[in-house]
Design a protein around this motif. Structure first.
Motif, PDB file in Angstrom:
ATOM      1  N   ALA A 456       0.825  -1.207   0.000  1.00  0.00           N
ATOM      2  CA  ALA A 456       0.000   0.000   0.000  1.00  0.00           C
ATOM      3  C   ALA A 456       0.862   1.261   0.000  1.00  0.00           C
ATOM      4  O   ALA A 456       0.607   2.209  -0.767  1.00  0.00           O
ATOM      5  CB  ALA A 456      -0.928  -0.002   1.211  1.00  0.00           C
ATOM      6  N   ALA A 457       1.895   1.281   0.834  1.00  0.00           N
ATOM      7  CA  ALA A 457       2.745   2.469   0.952  1.00  0.00           C
ATOM      8  C   ALA A 457       3.574   2.706  -0.302  1.00  0.00           C
ATOM      9  O   ALA A 457       3.826   3.854  -0.688  1.00  0.00           O
ATOM     10  CB  ALA A 457       3.652   2.338   2.167  1.00  0.00           C
ATOM     11  N   THR A 458       4.017   1.634  -0.948  1.00  0.00           N
ATOM     12  CA  THR A 458       4.784   1.761  -2.186  1.00  0.00           C
ATOM     13  C   THR A 458       3.948   2.446  -3.260  1.00  0.00           C
ATOM     14  O   THR A 458       4.419   3.351  -3.964  1.00  0.00           O
ATOM     15  CB  THR A 458       5.262   0.382  -2.665  1.00  0.00           C
ATOM     16  N   ALA A 459       2.701   2.021  -3.395  1.00  0.00           N
ATOM     17  CA  ALA A 459       1.803   2.629  -4.383  1.00  0.00           C
ATOM     18  C   ALA A 459       1.531   4.094  -4.041  1.00  0.00           C
ATOM     19  O   ALA A 459       1.531   4.965  -4.928  1.00  0.00           O
ATOM     20  CB  ALA A 459       0.498   1.841  -4.441  1.00  0.00           C
ATOM     21  N   TYR A 460       1.298   4.371  -2.783  1.00  0.00           N
ATOM     22  CA  TYR A 460       1.005   5.730  -2.311  1.00  0.00           C
ATOM     23  C   TYR A 460       2.197   6.657  -2.549  1.00  0.00           C
ATOM     24  O   TYR A 460       2.051   7.768  -3.085  1.00  0.00           O
ATOM     25  CB  TYR A 460       0.647   5.649  -0.824  1.00  0.00           C
ATOM     26  N   GLU A 461       3.388   6.203  -2.176  1.00  0.00           N
ATOM     27  CA  GLU A 461       4.597   7.012  -2.359  1.00  0.00           C
ATOM     28  C   GLU A 461       4.843   7.304  -3.833  1.00  0.00           C
ATOM     29  O   GLU A 461       5.182   8.441  -4.208  1.00  0.00           O
ATOM     30  CB  GLU A 461       5.803   6.287  -1.757  1.00  0.00           C
ATOM     31  N   ALA A 462       4.670   6.292  -4.692  1.00  0.00           N
ATOM     32  CA  ALA A 462       4.895   6.477  -6.123  1.00  0.00           C
ATOM     33  C   ALA A 462       3.924   7.511  -6.701  1.00  0.00           C
ATOM     34  O   ALA A 462       4.297   8.336  -7.546  1.00  0.00           O
ATOM     35  CB  ALA A 462       4.737   5.146  -6.855  1.00  0.00           C
ATOM     36  N   ALA A 463       2.686   7.478  -6.219  1.00  0.00           N
ATOM     37  CA  ALA A 463       1.683   8.433  -6.701  1.00  0.00           C
ATOM     38  C   ALA A 463       2.050   9.868  -6.329  1.00  0.00           C
ATOM     39  O   ALA A 463       1.737  10.811  -7.064  1.00  0.00           O
ATOM     40  CB  ALA A 463       0.311   8.075  -6.137  1.00  0.00           C
ATOM     41  N   LEU A 464       2.727  10.037  -5.195  1.00  0.00           N
ATOM     42  CA  LEU A 464       3.108  11.365  -4.725  1.00  0.00           C
ATOM     43  C   LEU A 464       4.467  11.815  -5.261  1.00  0.00           C
ATOM     44  O   LEU A 464       4.812  12.988  -5.172  1.00  0.00           O
ATOM     45  CB  LEU A 464       3.148  11.386  -3.187  1.00  0.00           C
ATOM     46  N   GLY A 465       5.253  10.880  -5.762  1.00  0.00           N
ATOM     47  CA  GLY A 465       6.572  11.221  -6.288  1.00  0.00           C
ATOM     48  C   GLY A 465       7.663  11.302  -5.243  1.00  0.00           C
ATOM     49  O   GLY A 465       8.742  11.844  -5.498  1.00  0.00           O
ATOM     50  N   GLY A 466       7.415  10.752  -4.056  1.00  0.00           N
ATOM     51  CA  GLY A 466       8.421  10.770  -2.988  1.00  0.00           C
ATOM     52  C   GLY A 466       8.269  12.002  -2.118  1.00  0.00           C
ATOM     53  O   GLY A 466       7.511  12.926  -2.436  1.00  0.00           O
ATOM     54  N   TRP A 467       9.013  12.034  -1.009  1.00  0.00           N
ATOM     55  CA  TRP A 467       8.831  13.091  -0.015  1.00  0.00           C
ATOM     56  C   TRP A 467       9.983  14.074   0.110  1.00  0.00           C
ATOM     57  O   TRP A 467       9.805  15.176   0.609  1.00  0.00           O
ATOM     58  CB  TRP A 467       8.539  12.459   1.346  1.00  0.00           C
ATOM     59  N   TYR A 468      11.174  13.716  -0.320  1.00  0.00           N
ATOM     60  CA  TYR A 468      12.335  14.606  -0.169  1.00  0.00           C
ATOM     61  C   TYR A 468      13.047  14.808  -1.505  1.00  0.00           C
ATOM     62  O   TYR A 468      14.256  14.972  -1.559  1.00  0.00           O
ATOM     63  CB  TYR A 468      13.310  14.023   0.866  1.00  0.00           C
ATOM     64  N   ARG A 469      12.281  14.842  -2.576  1.00  0.00           N
ATOM     65  CA  ARG A 469      12.850  14.746  -3.916  1.00  0.00           C
ATOM     66  C   ARG A 469      13.606  15.995  -4.375  1.00  0.00           C
ATOM     67  O   ARG A 469      14.439  15.918  -5.279  1.00  0.00           O
ATOM     68  CB  ARG A 469      11.768  14.420  -4.934  1.00  0.00           C
ATOM     69  N   ASP A 470      13.319  17.163  -3.783  1.00  0.00           N
ATOM     70  CA  ASP A 470      14.020  18.388  -4.172  1.00  0.00           C
ATOM     71  C   ASP A 470      13.968  19.384  -3.020  1.00  0.00           C
ATOM     72  O   ASP A 470      13.352  19.135  -1.994  1.00  0.00           O
ATOM     73  CB  ASP A 470      13.421  18.990  -5.458  1.00  0.00           C
ATOM     74  N   ASN A 471      14.627  20.528  -3.204  1.00  0.00           N
ATOM     75  CA  ASN A 471      14.714  21.516  -2.129  1.00  0.00           C
ATOM     76  C   ASN A 471      13.366  22.023  -1.663  1.00  0.00           C
ATOM     77  O   ASN A 471      13.194  22.413  -0.503  1.00  0.00           O
ATOM     78  CB  ASN A 471      15.581  22.700  -2.562  1.00  0.00           C
ATOM     79  N   GLY A 472      12.390  22.027  -2.561  1.00  0.00           N
ATOM     80  CA  GLY A 472      11.049  22.473  -2.179  1.00  0.00           C
ATOM     81  C   GLY A 472      10.338  21.522  -1.255  1.00  0.00           C
ATOM     82  O   GLY A 472       9.297  21.868  -0.683  1.00  0.00           O
ATOM     83  N   HIS A 473      10.876  20.298  -1.094  1.00  0.00           N
ATOM     84  CA  HIS A 473      10.265  19.288  -0.231  1.00  0.00           C
ATOM     85  C   HIS A 473      11.190  18.910   0.925  1.00  0.00           C
ATOM     86  O   HIS A 473      11.117  17.801   1.442  1.00  0.00           O
ATOM     87  CB  HIS A 473       9.926  18.044  -1.070  1.00  0.00           C
ATOM     88  N   ARG A 474      12.048  19.854   1.309  1.00  0.00           N
ATOM     89  CA  ARG A 474      12.986  19.614   2.410  1.00  0.00           C
ATOM     90  C   ARG A 474      12.940  20.778   3.388  1.00  0.00           C
ATOM     91  O   ARG A 474      12.571  21.892   3.002  1.00  0.00           O
ATOM     92  CB  ARG A 474      14.406  19.455   1.870  1.00  0.00           C
ATOM     93  N   PRO A 475      13.313  20.541   4.641  1.00  0.00           N
ATOM     94  CA  PRO A 475      13.344  21.631   5.611  1.00  0.00           C
ATOM     95  C   PRO A 475      14.300  22.745   5.180  1.00  0.00           C
ATOM     96  O   PRO A 475      15.336  22.469   4.557  1.00  0.00           O
ATOM     97  CB  PRO A 475      13.827  20.971   6.909  1.00  0.00           C
ATOM     98  N   LYS A 476      13.950  23.948   5.497  1.00  0.00           N
ATOM     99  CA  LYS A 476      14.807  25.099   5.184  1.00  0.00           C
ATOM    100  C   LYS A 476      15.724  25.346   6.367  1.00  0.00           C
ATOM    101  O   LYS A 476      15.350  25.996   7.339  1.00  0.00           O
ATOM    102  CB  LYS A 476      13.955  26.343   4.888  1.00  0.00           C
ATOM    103  N   LEU A 477      16.918  24.816   6.298  1.00  0.00           N
ATOM    104  CA  LEU A 477      17.872  24.946   7.409  1.00  0.00           C
ATOM    105  C   LEU A 477      19.143  25.656   6.952  1.00  0.00           C
ATOM    106  O   LEU A 477      19.546  25.530   5.813  1.00  0.00           O
ATOM    107  CB  LEU A 477      18.236  23.551   7.944  1.00  0.00           C
TER     108      LEU A 477
END
Length: 477
Positions: A456-477
């Motif tokens: 289930a999680a593999t399908a869900y993650e693929a649909a979203l394109g991952g969670w940390y794929r670029d700077n816009g999806h990472r914490p601003k530190l």
């Protein structure tokens, strides 16, 4: 490739590049160490740091790949290990001044397997004192903070692991979960956390005999969680509760089209923050888009469902703290002493009532799951509480209402699935609140059907394109 790109590289991708000689373990380790040194003063994800040794081991891993010989399943990958399990010859503090700098002679089974597979320990991650709180701060190590918004906690008790992963200060991490301690920080920091069914992963005595106790992986992708889980999983001659045979999770899964998924927004007992509800509904829409039928269900639970879990933890886990409090009260944290107090009041009849409560919960959940492929609910009822929450007496508020529950676990929708300990649970991100703090969902399957939650999680993650794929999806530190 920029250093930050290396810091957020998945473990599975890093291994591919190592083998193709497009990336060196030394390059990856240097980037991770640089990042850890950058964020440590502000976030404090680590207690002990082993940077010099990690670089030496990275050079040895680099030489192995250069020769093209046999390499371990995790060869050359940086990993952060929670500061409560043992690595022979290295200090373990359990987040407490009482046991700070304890040097064990033997490694915990999971750590032995991780080291044998070639992973390299960057450092030990912060935990609340004796892992007994849902936030991560201690007298020994100070306050660990959330990379997405440092005013808030990364959760607990594996908060240092969640903080380090989200900040790019490690590639892989380990956590443990006795009331939600993997899944709470997974949600609060926006990473993946797996609570395996009881006995799947071997553990240390005596809490290996507590069915609420689970050790598992924390990662930034589902594939990485599978990778690490497949290394640590399996029976051990030192753990009578560990399951035979070893279960190896698949790395490829079929689509979930045609699945039936049940969900509950509140487990029939929690007040849930409006932003958490909205993000959970958005996640459910993703599952619908993948061809699954999504249906809301009632469990027939009430406040007693959480109270059942708390009573169990008070009686067993709290008793170990009560023994320490007799001698070390002056140097213990408020939340540890509060836990110890509850344990002193707990009776055998309370523990029996907790067992009866667990049976009552499964009387509805077990038959329900015969009709569905998976069950989904929020991981936390709030995105997160403040970083120093539970420094003293606290009031927990959700949607402006004072919670009727113990503030330590009253915002955590995780403990009911420690009570239902044989159900696998995978925590994955569902979005962010307006304050920047991530939110998450739990995916639960029938007892011992581990692969289902990963499918289930593999399908869900693929649909979203991952969670940390670029700077816009990472914490601003």
């Amino acid at each position: 490739m920029a250093d930050q790109e290396l810091c957020y590289l998945t473990a599975t991708e890093a291994l591919k590049r190592f083998k193709a000689k497009k990336l060196s373990p030394v390059e990856l380790m240097q980037a991770v160490i640089d990042r850890a040194e950058q964020v440590q003063p502000k976030l404090k994800p680590y207690t002990y740091m082993h940077f010099d040794e990690a670089m030496d081991l990275a050079k040895k891993a680099e030489a192995k790949y250069a020769k093209g010989g046999k390499t371990g399943a995790l060869e050359g990958l940086p990993i952060a290990i929670k500061d409560e399990s043992y690595i022979a010859g290295k200090p373990t503090s359990f987040g407490s001044l009482i046991t700070k700098d304890t040097i064990p002679e033997k490694s915990s089974v999971n750590n032995e397997r991780i080291l044998k597979a070639g992973a390299i320990v960057v450092g030990r991650t912060a935990t609340p004192e004796f892992s007994c709180c849902s936030v991560t701060h201690s007298k020994a190590w100070g306050i660990t903070r959330n990379p997405w918004n440092p005013k808030f906690t990364p959760g607990g008790s594996s908060g240092g692991s969640g903080s380090a992963l989200a900040a790019g200060a490690t590639t892989l991490a380990m956590g443990s979960d006795i009331g939600g301690s993997i899944r709470i920080p997974a949600s609060a920091t926006g990473v993946v956390g797996y609570k395996p069914p009881y006995g799947r992963n071997a553990d240390d005595a005596p809490f290996n005999l507590d069915p609420y106790c689970h050790t598992g992986p924390m990662t930034r992708s589902v594939a990485d969680a599978i990778l690490l889980q497949n290394v640590i999983c399996g029976p051990s001659p030192t753990d009578i509760a560990s399951l035979k045979p070893k279960l190896t999770l698949p790395t490829d899964y079929k689509p979930i089209k045609g699945w039936k998924i049940a969900y509950s927004m509140d487990l029939d007992c929690f007040e849930v923050d409006k932003e958490v509800v909205a993000n959970t509904r958005a996640a459910l829409e993703v599952f619908k888009s993948l061809g699954a039928t999504v249906e809301e269900v009632e469990l027939g639970w009430g406040p007693w469902a959480l109270e059942t879990g708390v009573a169990h933890l008070d009686h067993l886990f709290g008793s170990s703290l009560a023994k320490l409090a007799k001698k070390h009260r002056k140097i213990m944290t408020y939340y540890a002493l509060d836990f110890a107090k509850a344990a002193v009041k707990s009776k055998a009849s309370d523990f029996l009532a907790a067992m009866e409560g667990a049976a009552k919960m499964y009387e509805t959940f077990g038959p329900l799951m015969e009709k569905y492929d998976a069950f989904i609910c929020p991981t936390l009822a709030l995105p997160a509480v403040k970083a120093d929450f539970m420094s003293g007496p606290e009031v927990l508020k959700i949607n402006g209402k004072v919670s009727k529950f113990n503030p330590v676990l009253g915002w955590c929708m995780t403990t009911p699935f420690n009570t239902l300990s044989r159900c696998p649970v995978l925590a994955v991100p569902s979005g962010h609140a307006k304050n920047g703090v991530p939110t998450g969902i739990q995916i639960i399957s029938r007892t011992y059907e581990d692969a289902t939650v990963f499918q289930a999680a593999t399908a869900y993650e693929a649909a979203l394109g991952g969670w940390y794929r670029d700077n816009g999806h990472r914490p601003k530190l």
